[in-house]
Design a protein around this motif. Structure first.
Motif, PDB file in Angstrom:
ATOM      1  N   MET A 182       0.805  -1.218   0.000  1.00  0.00           N
ATOM      2  CA  MET A 182       0.000   0.000   0.000  1.00  0.00           C
ATOM      3  C   MET A 182       0.836   1.265   0.000  1.00  0.00           C
ATOM      4  SD  MET A 182      -3.150  -1.059   2.487  1.00  0.00           S
ATOM      5  CE  MET A 182      -3.681   0.627   2.491  1.00  0.00           C
ATOM      6  N   GLY A 183       2.159   1.129  -0.068  1.00  0.00           N
ATOM      7  CA  GLY A 183       3.014   2.294  -0.208  1.00  0.00           C
ATOM      8  C   GLY A 183       3.465   2.957   1.067  1.00  0.00           C
ATOM      9  N   ALA A 184       3.341   2.280   2.224  1.00  0.00           N
ATOM     10  CA  ALA A 184       3.868   2.843   3.469  1.00  0.00           C
ATOM     11  C   ALA A 184       5.390   2.931   3.378  1.00  0.00           C
ATOM     12  CB  ALA A 184       3.459   1.984   4.659  1.00  0.00           C
ATOM     13  N   TYR A 185       5.954   3.920   4.046  1.00  0.00           N
ATOM     14  CA  TYR A 185       7.406   4.054   4.051  1.00  0.00           C
ATOM     15  C   TYR A 185       8.065   2.884   4.784  1.00  0.00           C
ATOM     16  CZ  TYR A 185       6.887   8.917   2.541  1.00  0.00           C
ATOM     17  OH  TYR A 185       6.583  10.054   1.835  1.00  0.00           O
ATOM     18  N   ALA A 186       7.450   2.448   5.870  1.00  0.00           N
ATOM     19  CA  ALA A 186       8.045   1.395   6.695  1.00  0.00           C
ATOM     20  C   ALA A 186       6.995   0.850   7.637  1.00  0.00           C
ATOM     21  CB  ALA A 186       9.233   1.937   7.494  1.00  0.00           C
ATOM     22  N   CYS A 187       7.267  -0.329   8.184  1.00  0.00           N
ATOM     23  CA  CYS A 187       6.376  -0.940   9.171  1.00  0.00           C
ATOM     24  C   CYS A 187       7.243  -1.617  10.221  1.00  0.00           C
ATOM     25  CB  CYS A 187       5.449  -1.950   8.504  1.00  0.00           C
ATOM     26  SG  CYS A 187       4.175  -2.636   9.600  1.00  0.00           S
ATOM     27  N   TYR A 188       6.821  -1.549  11.492  1.00  0.00           N
ATOM     28  CA  TYR A 188       7.613  -2.142  12.572  1.00  0.00           C
ATOM     29  C   TYR A 188       6.704  -2.558  13.725  1.00  0.00           C
ATOM     30  CZ  TYR A 188       7.121   2.441  14.872  1.00  0.00           C
ATOM     31  OH  TYR A 188       6.615   3.572  15.452  1.00  0.00           O
ATOM     32  N   ILE A 189       7.235  -3.384  14.611  1.00  0.00           N
ATOM     33  CA  ILE A 189       6.523  -3.757  15.836  1.00  0.00           C
ATOM     34  C   ILE A 189       6.653  -2.606  16.824  1.00  0.00           C
ATOM     35  CG2 ILE A 189       6.388  -5.364  17.771  1.00  0.00           C
ATOM     36  CD1 ILE A 189       7.633  -7.485  15.975  1.00  0.00           C
ATOM     37  N   SER A 190       5.528  -2.103  17.305  1.00  0.00           N
ATOM     38  CA  SER A 190       5.552  -1.007  18.270  1.00  0.00           C
ATOM     39  C   SER A 190       5.887  -1.542  19.657  1.00  0.00           C
ATOM     40  CB  SER A 190       4.197  -0.304  18.299  1.00  0.00           C
ATOM     41  OG  SER A 190       4.218   0.794  19.188  1.00  0.00           O
ATOM     42  N   GLY A 191       7.019  -1.095  20.198  1.00  0.00           N
ATOM     43  CA  GLY A 191       7.449  -1.594  21.497  1.00  0.00           C
ATOM     44  C   GLY A 191       7.634  -3.092  21.468  1.00  0.00           C
ATOM     45  N   ALA A 192       7.097  -3.769  22.468  1.00  0.00           N
ATOM     46  CA  ALA A 192       7.165  -5.231  22.526  1.00  0.00           C
ATOM     47  C   ALA A 192       6.043  -5.888  21.731  1.00  0.00           C
ATOM     48  CB  ALA A 192       7.101  -5.684  23.987  1.00  0.00           C
ATOM     49  N   GLY A 193       5.153  -5.061  21.125  1.00  0.00           N
ATOM     50  CA  GLY A 193       4.022  -5.596  20.399  1.00  0.00           C
ATOM     51  C   GLY A 193       2.830  -5.798  21.331  1.00  0.00           C
ATOM     52  N   PRO A 194       1.721  -6.280  20.778  1.00  0.00           N
ATOM     53  CA  PRO A 194       1.538  -6.797  19.429  1.00  0.00           C
ATOM     54  C   PRO A 194       1.089  -5.760  18.392  1.00  0.00           C
ATOM     55  CG  PRO A 194      -0.409  -7.266  20.713  1.00  0.00           C
ATOM     56  CD  PRO A 194       0.545  -6.563  21.637  1.00  0.00           C
ATOM     57  N   THR A 195       0.971  -4.470  18.790  1.00  0.00           N
ATOM     58  CA  THR A 195       0.606  -3.457  17.803  1.00  0.00           C
ATOM     59  C   THR A 195       1.707  -3.329  16.757  1.00  0.00           C
ATOM     60  OG1 THR A 195      -0.811  -2.202  19.298  1.00  0.00           O
ATOM     61  CG2 THR A 195       0.158  -0.988  17.471  1.00  0.00           C
ATOM     62  N   LEU A 196       1.294  -3.173  15.515  1.00  0.00           N
ATOM     63  CA  LEU A 196       2.217  -2.951  14.412  1.00  0.00           C
ATOM     64  C   LEU A 196       2.007  -1.535  13.903  1.00  0.00           C
ATOM     65  CD1 LEU A 196       1.410  -6.335  12.685  1.00  0.00           C
ATOM     66  CD2 LEU A 196       3.335  -5.873  14.209  1.00  0.00           C
ATOM     67  N   MET A 197       3.102  -0.838  13.619  1.00  0.00           N
ATOM     68  CA  MET A 197       3.025   0.568  13.255  1.00  0.00           C
ATOM     69  C   MET A 197       3.595   0.793  11.860  1.00  0.00           C
ATOM     70  SD  MET A 197       1.933   3.364  14.852  1.00  0.00           S
ATOM     71  CE  MET A 197       2.209   3.056  16.611  1.00  0.00           C
ATOM     72  N   ALA A 198       2.834   1.492  11.035  1.00  0.00           N
ATOM     73  CA  ALA A 198       3.308   1.866   9.705  1.00  0.00           C
ATOM     74  C   ALA A 198       3.495   3.372   9.635  1.00  0.00           C
ATOM     75  CB  ALA A 198       2.322   1.410   8.633  1.00  0.00           C
ATOM     76  N   MET A 199       4.524   3.796   8.910  1.00  0.00           N
ATOM     77  CA  MET A 199       4.772   5.212   8.663  1.00  0.00           C
ATOM     78  C   MET A 199       4.235   5.539   7.278  1.00  0.00           C
ATOM     79  SD  MET A 199       8.651   5.599  10.075  1.00  0.00           S
ATOM     80  CE  MET A 199       9.153   4.845  11.636  1.00  0.00           C
ATOM     81  N   VAL A 200       3.353   6.531   7.236  1.00  0.00           N
ATOM     82  CA  VAL A 200       2.599   6.831   6.013  1.00  0.00           C
ATOM     83  C   VAL A 200       2.701   8.322   5.710  1.00  0.00           C
ATOM     84  CG1 VAL A 200       0.331   6.702   4.919  1.00  0.00           C
ATOM     85  CG2 VAL A 200       0.999   4.970   6.602  1.00  0.00           C
ATOM     86  N   ASN A 201       2.735   8.680   4.450  1.00  0.00           N
ATOM     87  CA  ASN A 201       2.730  10.089   4.066  1.00  0.00           C
ATOM     88  C   ASN A 201       1.363  10.699   4.364  1.00  0.00           C
ATOM     89  OD1 ASN A 201       2.634  12.581   2.338  1.00  0.00           O
ATOM     90  ND2 ASN A 201       4.660  11.835   1.745  1.00  0.00           N
ATOM     91  N   VAL A 202       1.361  11.911   4.911  1.00  0.00           N
ATOM     92  CA  VAL A 202       0.103  12.564   5.282  1.00  0.00           C
ATOM     93  C   VAL A 202      -0.789  12.815   4.067  1.00  0.00           C
ATOM     94  CG1 VAL A 202       1.006  13.669   7.350  1.00  0.00           C
ATOM     95  CG2 VAL A 202       1.169  14.850   5.165  1.00  0.00           C
ATOM     96  N   THR A 203      -0.202  12.864   2.877  1.00  0.00           N
ATOM     97  CA  THR A 203      -1.006  13.109   1.681  1.00  0.00           C
ATOM     98  C   THR A 203      -1.761  11.876   1.206  1.00  0.00           C
ATOM     99  OG1 THR A 203       0.849  12.610   0.197  1.00  0.00           O
ATOM    100  CG2 THR A 203       0.611  14.899   0.926  1.00  0.00           C
ATOM    101  N   ASP A 204      -1.425  10.719   1.759  1.00  0.00           N
ATOM    102  CA  ASP A 204      -2.101   9.482   1.360  1.00  0.00           C
ATOM    103  C   ASP A 204      -3.390   9.351   2.170  1.00  0.00           C
ATOM    104  OD1 ASP A 204      -2.880   7.009   0.497  1.00  0.00           O
ATOM    105  OD2 ASP A 204      -1.043   5.953   1.069  1.00  0.00           O
ATOM    106  N   ILE A 205      -4.380  10.143   1.799  1.00  0.00           N
ATOM    107  CA  ILE A 205      -5.609  10.223   2.595  1.00  0.00           C
ATOM    108  C   ILE A 205      -6.478   8.975   2.447  1.00  0.00           C
ATOM    109  CG2 ILE A 205      -5.667  12.733   2.599  1.00  0.00           C
ATOM    110  CD1 ILE A 205      -7.644  12.631   0.301  1.00  0.00           C
ATOM    111  N   SER A 206      -6.199   8.140   1.469  1.00  0.00           N
ATOM    112  CA  SER A 206      -7.001   6.927   1.286  1.00  0.00           C
ATOM    113  C   SER A 206      -6.396   5.710   1.985  1.00  0.00           C
ATOM    114  CB  SER A 206      -7.157   6.622  -0.207  1.00  0.00           C
ATOM    115  OG  SER A 206      -5.914   6.217  -0.778  1.00  0.00           O
ATOM    116  N   PHE A 207      -5.253   5.890   2.659  1.00  0.00           N
ATOM    117  CA  PHE A 207      -4.572   4.735   3.252  1.00  0.00           C
ATOM    118  C   PHE A 207      -5.474   4.011   4.240  1.00  0.00           C
ATOM    119  CE2 PHE A 207      -2.014   2.521   6.387  1.00  0.00           C
ATOM    120  CZ  PHE A 207      -1.059   1.882   5.613  1.00  0.00           C
TER     121      PHE A 207
END
Length: 300
Positions: free
Chosen positions: A239-264
């Motif tokens: 979907m074009g995210a810059y990156a994805c990682y485990i937030s802290g110890a998890g289980p939440t996963l965090m993606a970094m997205v451009n603010v202009t991608d309003i449909s993400f």
């Protein structure tokens, strides 16, 4: 009555194990005042400990005792918006609330750096508690009960997509999955990417994030504890995210997205509906202020 507002935090950010963290605009709020006994409630129905084992109360009592003053009791009302045991700093939020609240009730004998140090000591590492107090992106080291940290703002072109699953993962279990030793080349791998991550988030070189987020110290071992994690990583990449990682110890996963991608968010939620493991998606901005404390009336 005082009111404390504490942001959620996302630690590690890929390679920065126990050192990198950022504050997010998702907040717990706590109302507190001295009273003759322990009165603990929530405004949102979340099940929390109502006695001396409540982490906010325990932390506040610790500071009272440190300052040589007995604490007969506290009135505490909690508004819990940060999901518990999901890798978004819920325990740090409680520790920070207890310290900041008690410090104000005591007449503010401790400075902000004192609070930063105590919070990291109580939690055992500074990657959540430091950005929770200071806001922004922080790089922090805990050395002999003192935190050495730098806070920087991050690029305003980023939003953070938090994929929060419908199950918990305790930090103790996530840490138990890690090896006791790592290879020298893996340590070098992470050191280089941690430096690149900090510089890229600050400078806005977002094209670096795909490489900067890589990690060999914790994520390969924790991914197997999070059903659906690999599918989310693949989804974010497509979907074009810059990156994805485990937030802290998890289980939440965090993606970094451009603010202009309003449909993400819409596209991601549609794809999530096809996965067997259930995740909800929160789009969050970085909080640059950190925790706040103020005098107020009754709990809202």
């Amino acid at each position: 009555m005082i009111k404390i507002q504490i942001p959620a935090t996302s630690a590690n950010i890929g390679p920065g194990f126990d050192s990198l963290g950022l504050a997010l605009r998702l907040y717990n709020r706590v109302w507190m005042e001295e009273c003759g006994d322990i009165q603990i409630s929530t405004t949102d129905g979340t099940d929390v400990p109502h006695g001396e084992d409540n982490l906010i109360f325990k932390t506040a009592r610790f500071l009272y005792e440190l300052c040589g003053k007995p604490l007969p009791g506290l009135y505490i009302s909690q508004e819990n918006n940060i999901p518990m045991t999901r890798g978004l700093g819920s325990s740090s939020a409680c520790i920070v609330a207890g310290l900041l609240g008690a410090n104000m009730l005591l007449g503010e004998p401790l400075s902000k750096p004192d609070i930063v140090n105590l919070a990291a000591v109580l939690e055992g590492h500074p990657d959540n508690s430091t950005p929770a107090i200071l806001g922004g992106l922080t790089t922090a080291v805990l050395q002999e009960n003192r935190v050495y940290s730098v806070k920087v703002p991050i690029s305003g072109r980023l939003k953070f997509a938090a994929f929060i699953p419908d199950f918990e993962l305790k930090t103790e279990e996530a840490r138990a999955a890690l090896p006791e030793q790592v290879k020298h080349k893996d340590a070098v791998f992470n050191l280089s990417r941690t430096a690149l991550m900090t510089a890229s988030l600050f400078s806005g070189r977002l094209d670096n994030l795909r490489i900067a987020v890589e990690d060999k110290l914790h994520q390969p071992y924790r991914l197997r504890l999070i059903p659906g994690a690999e599918e989310i990583f693949t989804l974010c990449d497509k979907m074009g995210a810059y990156a994805c990682y485990i937030s802290g110890a998890g289980p939440t996963l965090m993606a970094m997205v451009n603010v202009t991608d309003i449909s993400f968010k819409t596209r991601a939620e549609k794809a999530l509906a096809e996965l067997p493991q259930k995740f909800r998606l929160e789009m969050l901005d970085c909080d640059e202020t950190g925790a706040t404390v103020e005098l107020c009336g009754q709990a809202e």
